[in-house]
Scaffold this active site. Sequence first.
Site: not given
Length: 250
Positions: A156, A142
């Site tokens: 995350y 990401s």
Amino acid sequence: MTIRKTILITGASSGLGRGMALEFAQKGRDLALCARRMDRLEALKIELETINPSIKISIKTLDVTNHQQVFEVFEAFNKELDGIDRIIINAGMGKGASIGTGHFEANKQTAETNFVALIAQAEAAMQIFRAQNAGHLVTISSVSAVRGFRRAMTVYAATKAAVTSLTEGIRIDVMHTPISVSCIHPGFIRSEINDHVEKVPFIVDTDVGCRAMVKAIEAEKANSFVPSWPWAVLHWVLRAAPSSWVRKMS
């Protein structure tokens, strides 16, 4: 460009995994698709066969946190399809909250799914590729991997930073071999993980984002930030931005 005919995708029943499966079906690739929800996989298989009746599609239930099952499912796909050319480790989640606010279990679940389970998937994939001395390993990280973020993004982002680092280590380990290793860093792409979030900067629809991801995967570069605009540039801005600015945007 090497054509990878048979592609395994984890977390394929929804979101980015499903979107990539649709894109690869249009390109005529055979697909090995796994996820926890068999009903969704069955519906997706019907849709893919409508798009391209000539491709082979195999579906299997897989909970990536069941590490032994990961090895069993990957090997079953490998035997059933006479080899796997590319494995995309896509399964993940985004549960969590600020550290110290009583949400340890949610944060732990995200860490175990996004990183510990990814190690199992990478191990199973690389065993296959080392045995056949060929293949393309793809991890889905990401843009958030480049910085620490607050609130629900804290764990995350940390897991995605770990994914990026692990992928680089695997790549270095198999340098100068026929095995290719790529890490894809999506920006904000509409999916089930962020569907409840109303305002997200530079977000694109799932089909647009998945098309960009597949293009990057096919290029087989070491690292890709997608969609390339604005993330190929903006990830450098994120790295250099002051923490106060990152706090405001998250």
